[in-house]
Design a protein around this motif. Structure first.
Motif, mmCIF file in Angstrom:
data_model
loop_
_atom_site.group_PDB
_atom_site.id
_atom_site.type_symbol
_atom_site.label_atom_id
_atom_site.label_comp_id
_atom_site.label_asym_id
_atom_site.label_seq_id
_atom_site.Cartn_x
_atom_site.Cartn_y
_atom_site.Cartn_z
ATOM 1 N N GLY A 5 10.469 11.700 17.146
ATOM 2 C CA GLY A 5 11.840 12.054 17.234
ATOM 3 C C GLY A 5 12.299 12.232 18.821
ATOM 4 N N PRO A 63 8.177 26.994 25.936
ATOM 5 C CA PRO A 63 8.446 28.200 24.998
ATOM 6 C C PRO A 63 7.835 29.572 25.525
ATOM 7 C CG PRO A 63 7.293 26.197 23.912
ATOM 8 C CD PRO A 63 7.278 26.047 25.300
ATOM 9 N N MET A 66 4.367 30.623 25.513
ATOM 10 C CA MET A 66 3.262 30.047 26.235
ATOM 11 C C MET A 66 3.548 30.283 27.587
ATOM 12 S SD MET A 66 2.870 26.646 24.006
ATOM 13 C CE MET A 66 2.402 27.101 22.398
ATOM 14 N N LYS A 108 13.247 33.136 11.579
ATOM 15 C CA LYS A 108 14.171 33.383 10.372
ATOM 16 C C LYS A 108 13.425 34.177 9.161
ATOM 17 C CE LYS A 108 16.525 29.097 11.117
ATOM 18 N NZ LYS A 108 15.958 29.002 12.548
ATOM 19 N N ARG B 5 8.555 22.813 8.706
ATOM 20 C CA ARG B 5 9.788 23.049 9.744
ATOM 21 C C ARG B 5 9.440 21.629 10.888
ATOM 22 N NH1 ARG B 5 11.244 28.747 10.390
ATOM 23 N NH2 ARG B 5 11.581 28.083 12.386
ATOM 24 N N PHE B 6 8.170 21.356 11.236
ATOM 25 C CA PHE B 6 7.952 20.545 12.198
ATOM 26 C C PHE B 6 8.589 19.290 11.768
ATOM 27 C CE2 PHE B 6 5.213 17.115 13.641
ATOM 28 C CZ PHE B 6 5.580 17.289 15.038
ATOM 29 N N MET B 13 15.595 15.412 15.351
ATOM 30 C CA MET B 13 15.416 14.734 16.818
ATOM 31 C C MET B 13 15.612 13.393 16.744
ATOM 32 S SD MET B 13 15.682 17.414 18.973
ATOM 33 C CE MET B 13 15.489 16.788 20.187
ATOM 34 N N ILE B 93 4.048 24.562 16.755
ATOM 35 C CA ILE B 93 5.003 25.672 16.971
ATOM 36 C C ILE B 93 5.681 25.459 18.428
ATOM 37 C CG2 ILE B 93 4.601 27.757 17.805
ATOM 38 C CD1 ILE B 93 2.131 28.126 15.917
ATOM 39 N N ALA B 94 5.033 24.799 19.083
ATOM 40 C CA ALA B 94 5.613 24.642 20.622
ATOM 41 C C ALA B 94 7.093 23.909 20.293
ATOM 42 C CB ALA B 94 4.633 24.021 21.569
ATOM 43 N N TYR B 95 6.544 22.824 19.462
ATOM 44 C CA TYR B 95 7.891 21.739 19.274
ATOM 45 C C TYR B 95 9.074 22.284 18.766
ATOM 46 C CZ TYR B 95 10.065 17.363 17.912
ATOM 47 O OH TYR B 95 11.076 16.234 17.764
ATOM 48 N N GLN B 97 9.746 25.543 18.442
ATOM 49 C CA GLN B 97 10.364 26.458 19.483
ATOM 50 C C GLN B 97 11.306 25.817 20.446
ATOM 51 O OE1 GLN B 97 7.372 29.036 21.125
ATOM 52 N NE2 GLN B 97 7.024 30.170 19.103
ATOM 53 N N ARG B 98 10.923 24.571 21.010
ATOM 54 C CA ARG B 98 11.792 23.913 21.825
ATOM 55 C C ARG B 98 13.005 23.434 20.838
ATOM 56 N NH1 ARG B 98 8.447 22.835 26.194
ATOM 57 N NH2 ARG B 98 6.277 22.480 25.564
ATOM 58 N N GLU B 100 14.491 24.627 18.764
ATOM 59 C CA GLU B 100 15.100 26.111 18.310
ATOM 60 C C GLU B 100 15.987 26.511 19.384
ATOM 61 O OE1 GLU B 100 12.963 28.986 16.429
ATOM 62 O OE2 GLU B 100 13.614 28.514 14.477
ATOM 63 N N GLU B 101 15.062 26.639 20.557
ATOM 64 C CA GLU B 101 15.684 27.062 21.939
ATOM 65 C C GLU B 101 16.842 26.141 22.440
ATOM 66 O OE1 GLU B 101 12.213 28.387 24.127
ATOM 67 O OE2 GLU B 101 11.793 29.986 22.735
ATOM 68 N N PHE B 108 16.494 25.035 9.852
ATOM 69 C CA PHE B 108 15.776 24.609 9.017
ATOM 70 C C PHE B 108 16.085 25.377 7.527
ATOM 71 C CE2 PHE B 108 11.764 25.636 6.572
ATOM 72 C CZ PHE B 108 11.348 24.414 6.295
#
Lengths: 474, 299
Positions: A5, A63, A66, A108, B5-6, B13, B93-95, B97-98, B100-101, B108
């Motif tokens: 992506g 994030p 981290m 969410k 979600r991922f 993306m 999770i990191a992906y 969050q990125r 989302e942020e 989702f």
């Protein structure tokens, strides 16, 4: 799974650095071999020395979970290395129209949900969250066991706001998984009196002790405080955060030494007999102060005056109106005990003391399931002010005051211990704040292994000695 | 669900290539994506002159190393509540969050995707999530991530105070943050022949007495015998052993005139009281130096 992506974006529009690099690489391919080598060497040294703009990892946007999370760095609190010389707000009050209007976003799966403390079902949910989810390590022996009545007392004082009883629920099943609360309180710090909010009962479900919810809860309660035009808060914690304005130590007075040893609360020295311990902590069956009786509604006005006068000797203290005194000090069965001294001749109320109940569950003990702990609360003792004012030397006046208070207070606190024992408490706890240090040794309190730090939010002030702290937080 | 979600985020993306993102963001997304889908970078380093490839490789490699290190730290932390998550989970999770942020328009929709089987597999492979029967919480826990270096919610503000040993002299971490009596240093008194009557197992006391049977009648500087100590501590097994096997004197008095039964009554050990009273030679009339019989000592 679909294709990449993120990196495919690069084909459409790449930043200049990467573009030029691509071009450079093409050019390089056409260069003579010896030049290619030289250029590669040059590039390598550049890559090693210079900041590679494209190097991700540490320099990329991370994030929050981290990042090394410096939550408190973003907050208006005194820094660890800061030396405070003058008291005052750290940031200016925020005009209402600039306060964020909507709650902070949650993942969410969560939703904000105000807890209706007056509702039996909801207070029970809160009770269960709090009693089951405080920190426990592997050799946990005790866990706070707040009662529903205690929580109502703690969360519904005069001026309480439902908007400050903030819960977080799982969106799908509505399970209560986090909580934070504020209650309004006028607090004087040195000479400034401010309407503040006392923050308490921050709790996150054990499974979600993720460290990311707590900052959101803190920010949300702050936002809701700002919406009410309050910009300062007071809170306590056991850990050192930036930056304690006072640090108090716990002291414990054994009332039921055998049970305290059996539960592991206290330690029996090898050559100490339990028999000697029991005799050492034995209290007389009756109180000694003439005119001691439980506080009643009719005492509210006098107790308010006594309290505020006594509180004026401390550097941080609550200001209690009569409504506050009525709420906090009129006895409530199983929650708070308060006694006044009514002079048998003049019928004047001269002193008062109070303590509250906060039992702990004893974990994995074959004999005992609950440790009943009484916590010293507010008190005031009478002093002969006229005589004291005649002493001109400040040091001498202070010594005379302490001496006068010490005798009176020790007798009163011994009565408090007796009343606590009569009410089946196993231990009487007191911080070394107010004038407590004047009686703890004589009344056989032992030092605890716990400390409590006091913090102010958006208010910097000079450090306050423990014996100058007049604010007791539940 | 994390997996869904991922997938959703990465599909978004992929279909929004016209987004103009800073290089660092793109590289970070790339690294997380590669770690989530392919794991650690095992490719050899591209030529440094291939800037883009090189940067991507570096991002993938370094992020993987960092995550591995962070996961190792969290597993060595002593908080057992910190669920161990896998590298894949951490990267996903990191992906997410990125994405989302970044606020690039992704959201989702759970009903539009996902199979429970994949989710379960993911959760299982993610490590030792303890089963709470509350899958929402497991999911959330993984989603929120774990940072062992951070102060927990409870420590941040909560009422229970958890003193930090390093920060205040004499403070120790107490269970549940509840202050208890600070321990008193035991005086070192050298060999204590009575030790086994004060603490430890019945067997240890038996061994000590077998080695030296005279111990049973020895008195310490307070005039106490082993039987006194056993009755002080409330150990009925040891009391029985001392009297039945080693013939301890049940009516022995210490310097204050107290018998073992005085101790048992004072402290309210019902089993010890019952046993001592059943010993035929017990004398209930003995008074201590304050003139009290054992029964009168009853608290």
């Amino acid at each position: 799974m679909s294709g990449s992506g993120s990196n495919s974006n690069n084909n459409k529009k790449t930043p200049n650095a990467a573009l030029s690099a691509q071009r450079f690489e093409q050019e390089l391919a056409n260069a003579p071999p010896d030049l290619q080598d030289k250029l590669r060497a040059l590039l390598q040294s550049m890559a090693l020395n210079g900041p590679p703009g494209a190097a991700a990892g540490s320099s990329g946007k991370e994030p929050k979970s981290m990042d090394e999370h410096k939550f408190w760095k973003t907050q208006p609190v005194v820094k660890h290395d800061e030396v405070v010389e003058e008291d005052g707000a750290i940031e200016a009050d925020i005009p209402l129209n600039q306060v964020r209007a909507t709650p902070y976003p949650l993942p969410k799966e969560f939703e904000w949900s105000l807890v209706d403390v007056e509702d039996d079902k909801e207070i029970k949910e809160l009770y269960e969250l709090l009693t089951q989810n405080y920190v426990e390590d592997d050799d946990a022996m005790f866990r706070f066991d707040y009662s529903a009545d205690f929580l109502k007392w703690a969360l519904l004082p005069p001026g309480w706001k439902k908007a400050w009883h903030i819960g977080v629920r799982v969106a799908s099943n509505k399970k209560l998984v986090a909580f934070i609360s504020g209650i309004p309180q006028d607090v004087r710090v040195y000479s400034s009196v401010k309407r503040m909010v006392e923050i308490n009962f921050l709790c996150v479900h054990k499974k979600l002790r993720s460290k990311r919810l707590a900052p959101v809860l803190i920010k949300e309660v702050t936002r809701r405080t700002h919406l009410e035009g309050i910009f300062q808060a007071v809170y306590t914690a056991g850990v050192v955060l930036p930056k304690p304005m006072a640090t108090c130590r716990y002291f414990h007075r054994s009332l039921n030494p055998k049970k305290l040893v059996e539960t592991g609360f206290s330690h029996l020295a090898r050559n100490m007999t339990m028999a000697r311990l029991v005799k050492l902590y034995k209290l007389s069956a009756q109180t000694s102060t003439p005119g001691l009786r439980p506080m009643e509604e009719k005492d509210v006005a006098t107790v308010s005056k006594l309290m505020n006068k006594y509180m004026s000797t401390f550097e941080i203290a609550p200001h209690f109106g009569e409504a506050d005194v009525r709420h906090w000090l009129i006895p409530r069965a199983g929650v708070v005990w308060a006694y006044v001294v009514e002079d048998p001749e003049t019928k004047e109320i001269t002193d008062f003391f109070s303590f509250y109940s906060l039992p702990s569950t004893v974990i994995n003990n074959p004999t005992h399931s609950t440790l009943n702990a009484a916590y010293s609360f507010y008190y005031a003792v009478k002093t002969d002010d006229e005589a004291l004012e005649k002493i001109e030397n400040t040091e001498e006046r202070k010594a005379a005051r302490d001496e006068a208070i010490k005798g009176r207070l020790t007798a009163l606190m011994e009565d408090a211990l007796i009343m606590a024992r009569k009410n089946d408490f196993d231990v009487y706890n007191a911080l070394n704040l107010m004038d407590n240090a004047l009686f703890t040794e004589d009344l056989k309190f032992g030092p605890g292994d716990g400390y409590l730090h006091y913090y102010l939010y958006n208010w910097r002030c000079r450090k306050v000695d423990s014996h100058k702290v007049g604010l007791v937080m539940l | 669900m994390l997996h869904d979600r991922f997938q959703s985020a990465s599909a978004f993306m992929a279909s929004n290539k016209k987004l103009s993102l800073p290089t660092a963001t793109k590289l970070a997304l790339y690294a997380d994506y590669k770690l989530a889908t392919e794991g650690l970078c095992t490719q050899s380093r591209p030529s440094l002159i291939e800037f883009e490839k090189s940067a991507k490789w570096k991002a993938w490699k370094e992020t993987g190393d960092r995550y591995t290190q962070e996961l190792a730290q969290s597993s060595s932390s002593d908080d057992d509540d910190n669920a161990q998550i896998s590298l894949t989970t951490k990267a996903m999770i990191a992906y997410i969050q990125r994405v989302e942020e970044g606020n690039w328009g992704w959201s989702f929709n759970p009903s539009a995707s996902g199979s429970a089987a994949i989710e379960n597999h993911l959760m299982n492979s993610a490590g030792n999530f303890s089963s709470t029967g509350d899958e929402d919480l497991d999911e959330l826990e993984a989603y929120l991530g774990v940072d062992p270096n951070e102060v927990s919610a409870e420590e941040l503000l909560a009422r229970p105070y958890v003193p930090n040993k390093d920060q205040i002299e004499g403070a120790t971490m107490t269970a549940a943050g509840i202050s208890t009596m600070a321990p008193v240093e035991d005086e070192i008194t050298g060999d204590d022949v009575f030790e086994t009557s004060k603490s430890g197992s019945t067997e240890a006391m038996r061994a000590a007495l077998d080695a030296n049977p005279d111990l049973v009648s020895v008195k310490d500087d307070m005039g106490m015998t082993m039987l006194h100590w056993v009755c002080d501590r409330g150990n009925v097994d040891k009391a029985t052993l001392l009297i039945a096997k080693y013939h301890a004197d049940v009516n022995v008095q210490d310097v204050d005139g107290s018998t073992p039964l005085h101790y048992a009554y004072l402290l309210g050990w019902p089993q010890v009281i019952a046993y001592l009273r059943s010993v035929p030679s017990i004398d209930l009339t003995i008074k201590d130096s304050s003139g009290m019989t054992a029964e009168e000592c009853q608290g």
